[in-house]
Design a protein around this motif. Sequence first.
Motif, PDB file in Angstrom:
ATOM      1  N   MET A 171       0.807  -1.189   0.000  1.00 44.85           N
ATOM      2  CA  MET A 171       0.000   0.000   0.000  1.00 44.85           C
ATOM      3  C   MET A 171       0.858   1.264   0.000  1.00 44.85           C
ATOM      4  O   MET A 171       0.402   2.303  -0.460  1.00 44.85           O
ATOM      5  CB  MET A 171      -0.937   0.019   1.209  1.00 44.85           C
ATOM      6  CG  MET A 171      -2.095  -0.922   1.093  1.00 44.85           C
ATOM      7  SD  MET A 171      -3.119  -0.417  -0.296  1.00 44.85           S
ATOM      8  CE  MET A 171      -4.085  -1.854  -0.505  1.00 44.85           C
ATOM      9  N   ASP A 172       2.060   1.176   0.558  1.00 48.71           N
ATOM     10  CA  ASP A 172       2.939   2.346   0.579  1.00 48.71           C
ATOM     11  C   ASP A 172       3.152   2.913  -0.819  1.00 48.71           C
ATOM     12  O   ASP A 172       3.142   4.130  -1.011  1.00 48.71           O
ATOM     13  CB  ASP A 172       4.305   1.995   1.183  1.00 48.71           C
ATOM     14  CG  ASP A 172       4.239   1.692   2.662  1.00 48.71           C
ATOM     15  OD1 ASP A 172       3.176   1.921   3.268  1.00 48.71           O
ATOM     16  OD2 ASP A 172       5.250   1.230   3.198  1.00 48.71           O
ATOM     17  N   VAL A 173       3.327   2.040  -1.792  1.00 53.13           N
ATOM     18  CA  VAL A 173       3.592   2.480  -3.162  1.00 53.13           C
ATOM     19  C   VAL A 173       2.365   3.183  -3.735  1.00 53.13           C
ATOM     20  O   VAL A 173       2.500   4.186  -4.445  1.00 53.13           O
ATOM     21  CB  VAL A 173       4.036   1.288  -4.038  1.00 53.13           C
ATOM     22  CG1 VAL A 173       4.128   1.685  -5.493  1.00 53.13           C
ATOM     23  CG2 VAL A 173       5.366   0.734  -3.551  1.00 53.13           C
ATOM     24  N   LEU A 174       1.168   2.692  -3.424  1.00 56.27           N
ATOM     25  CA  LEU A 174      -0.048   3.349  -3.907  1.00 56.27           C
ATOM     26  C   LEU A 174      -0.169   4.763  -3.362  1.00 56.27           C
ATOM     27  O   LEU A 174      -0.519   5.700  -4.088  1.00 56.27           O
ATOM     28  CB  LEU A 174      -1.286   2.534  -3.529  1.00 56.27           C
ATOM     29  CG  LEU A 174      -1.487   1.221  -4.252  1.00 56.27           C
ATOM     30  CD1 LEU A 174      -2.729   0.510  -3.729  1.00 56.27           C
ATOM     31  CD2 LEU A 174      -1.597   1.435  -5.743  1.00 56.27           C
ATOM     32  N   VAL A 175       0.121   4.929  -2.068  1.00 53.03           N
ATOM     33  CA  VAL A 175       0.072   6.263  -1.468  1.00 53.03           C
ATOM     34  C   VAL A 175       1.139   7.157  -2.098  1.00 53.03           C
ATOM     35  O   VAL A 175       0.879   8.320  -2.401  1.00 53.03           O
ATOM     36  CB  VAL A 175       0.235   6.194   0.066  1.00 53.03           C
ATOM     37  CG1 VAL A 175       0.327   7.586   0.664  1.00 53.03           C
ATOM     38  CG2 VAL A 175      -0.922   5.420   0.685  1.00 53.03           C
ATOM     39  N   LEU A 176       2.320   6.614  -2.332  1.00 55.39           N
ATOM     40  CA  LEU A 176       3.384   7.399  -2.969  1.00 55.39           C
ATOM     41  C   LEU A 176       2.982   7.834  -4.375  1.00 55.39           C
ATOM     42  O   LEU A 176       3.143   9.003  -4.736  1.00 55.39           O
ATOM     43  CB  LEU A 176       4.681   6.583  -3.026  1.00 55.39           C
ATOM     44  CG  LEU A 176       5.853   7.261  -3.745  1.00 55.39           C
ATOM     45  CD1 LEU A 176       6.258   8.541  -3.027  1.00 55.39           C
ATOM     46  CD2 LEU A 176       7.025   6.299  -3.865  1.00 55.39           C
ATOM     47  N   ILE A 177       2.439   6.926  -5.160  1.00 54.70           N
ATOM     48  CA  ILE A 177       2.005   7.277  -6.522  1.00 54.70           C
ATOM     49  C   ILE A 177       0.907   8.338  -6.462  1.00 54.70           C
ATOM     50  O   ILE A 177       0.935   9.329  -7.208  1.00 54.70           O
ATOM     51  CB  ILE A 177       1.537   6.023  -7.290  1.00 54.70           C
ATOM     52  CG1 ILE A 177       2.722   5.103  -7.571  1.00 54.70           C
ATOM     53  CG2 ILE A 177       0.843   6.419  -8.604  1.00 54.70           C
ATOM     54  CD1 ILE A 177       2.325   3.730  -8.088  1.00 54.70           C
TER      55      ILE A 177
END
Length: 137
Positions: free
Chosen positions: A1-7
Amino acid sequence: MDVLVLIGRIVFALLFLLSAFNHLTRSGPLAAYAAGKGLPSPRLAVLGSGVLLLVGSLSLLLGVWPDLGALLLVVFLVPTALVMHNFWTVPDPGARANDMLHFQKDMALAGAALAMAGLFAVAGDDVGLTWTEPLFG
């Protein structure tokens, strides 16, 4: 999920970063528009809002106190919607529809920025991929 928030942060912040660049490099035409809306000291307002956009978008983009960055964007968006896109005062139907669209867009973006600020304030380091912890929370 971290990557989704970053994107999501990157996509969201880039809109405001580009707007900040526009405010700071094309302040003349934007100040003329602001003057037409009756804003006092329009050039100063455009440059000030450009700095606000720059700081808020970079904070969110880089993950340095991203909750504060999101709130700075809200501080830009809500007054902009109310002052610059006050569709309820525009007599021409086409111009009124255009201002209404921009008003709704700004308010929706303000809601998204508030949700991001809340996410960072509540989740803190659990969101991940930020340089600092949230300022609030």
